[in-house]
Design an enzyme around this catalytic site. Structure first.
Site, PDB file in Angstrom:
ATOM      1  CG  LEU A 247      -8.148  18.316   3.498  1.00  0.00           C
ATOM      2  CD1 LEU A 247      -6.776  18.806   3.936  1.00  0.00           C
ATOM      3  CD2 LEU A 247      -9.251  19.133   4.136  1.00  0.00           C
ATOM      4  CB  CYS A 248      -9.923  15.307  -2.807  1.00  0.00           C
ATOM      5  SG  CYS A 248      -8.410  14.971  -3.674  1.00  0.00           S
ATOM      6  CG  HIS A 249     -11.676  21.069  -4.285  1.00  0.00           C
ATOM      7  ND1 HIS A 249     -10.319  21.119  -4.070  1.00  0.00           N
ATOM      8  CD2 HIS A 249     -12.189  22.182  -3.713  1.00  0.00           C
ATOM      9  CE1 HIS A 249     -10.020  22.220  -3.404  1.00  0.00           C
ATOM     10  NE2 HIS A 249     -11.134  22.882  -3.172  1.00  0.00           N
TER      11      HIS A 249
ATOM     12  CG  MET B 288      -5.296  13.748  -5.491  1.00  0.00           C
ATOM     13  SD  MET B 288      -3.829  12.764  -5.096  1.00  0.00           S
ATOM     14  CE  MET B 288      -4.536  11.377  -4.215  1.00  0.00           C
ATOM     15  CD  GLU B 289     -10.075  13.749  -8.920  1.00  0.00           C
ATOM     16  OE1 GLU B 289     -10.789  14.243  -8.039  1.00  0.00           O
ATOM     17  OE2 GLU B 289      -8.940  14.204  -9.192  1.00  0.00           O
TER      18      GLU B 289
ATOM     19  CG  ASP C 277     -11.576  -8.835  -4.583  1.00  0.00           C
ATOM     20  OD1 ASP C 277     -11.492  -9.428  -3.489  1.00  0.00           O
ATOM     21  OD2 ASP C 277     -12.634  -8.762  -5.235  1.00  0.00           O
TER      22      ASP C 277
END
EC number: 4.6.1.17
Length: 163
Positions: free
Chosen positions: A76-78, A114-115, A129
């Site tokens: 649902l993120c654009h 969010m980015e 990692d």
């Protein structure tokens, strides 16, 4: 159904928010993550002596790449056209840790929080990692939004970031 969650419709069904009617403004977000390492691991990282190479350069690239792909991995993120993305590192030897700060910007009708968060998390995961061959118990913590500006909701600063 009355809900304050923006991704739910009136019946409680998941929906993508329609941002078409929102005004395009400059949007900025800064997020952080902290990676805790053993002193010996941090020393190898700083000397670029780990088997996988230059950890911080790879973490920076990985974080920026992740910021550009958030619309594909977070439901649902654009999808956004970022105008800027950067990863900065603050290294501490006592305690041995790396604080990651991710900044994202756009001019658009939805925010870039969010980015920034995904960029910080991904940079931390890249560090894990690339260091796991010498240390498996690395701790990734304190992932959070520090600052956001732009849009209808205005400005936000994490409580301990207030001046």
């Amino acid at each position: 159904m009355n809900s304050s969650f923006s991704h739910l419709d009136g019946q409680g069904n998941v929906t993508m928010v329609d941002v078409g009617g929102k005004q395009a403004t400059e949007r900025v977000a800064i997020a952080e993550a902290v990676v805790e390492l053993r002193p010996a691991t941090l020393e190898l990282l700083l000397k670029v002596a780990l088997p996988k190479g230059d950890v911080l350069t790879c973490a920076k690239i990985g974080g920026i790449m992740a910021a550009k792909r958030v619309g594909e991995i977070i439901p649902l993120c654009h999808p956004l056209s970022l105008t800027y993305a950067d990863i900065r590192f603050e290294v501490s030897e006592a305690p041995p840790r790396i604080r990651i700060e991710a900044e994202t910007r756009t001019v658009g009708n939805t925010g870039v929080e969010m980015e920034a968060i995904v960029a910080a998390q991904t940079a931390a995961a890249v560090i894990y990692d690339m260091c796991k061959a010498v240390q498996r118990d690395i701790i990734i913590s304190r992932v959070r939004l520090l600052h956001k500006r732009g849009g209808k909701s205005g400005e936000f600063n994490a409580p301990d970031m207030e001046e």
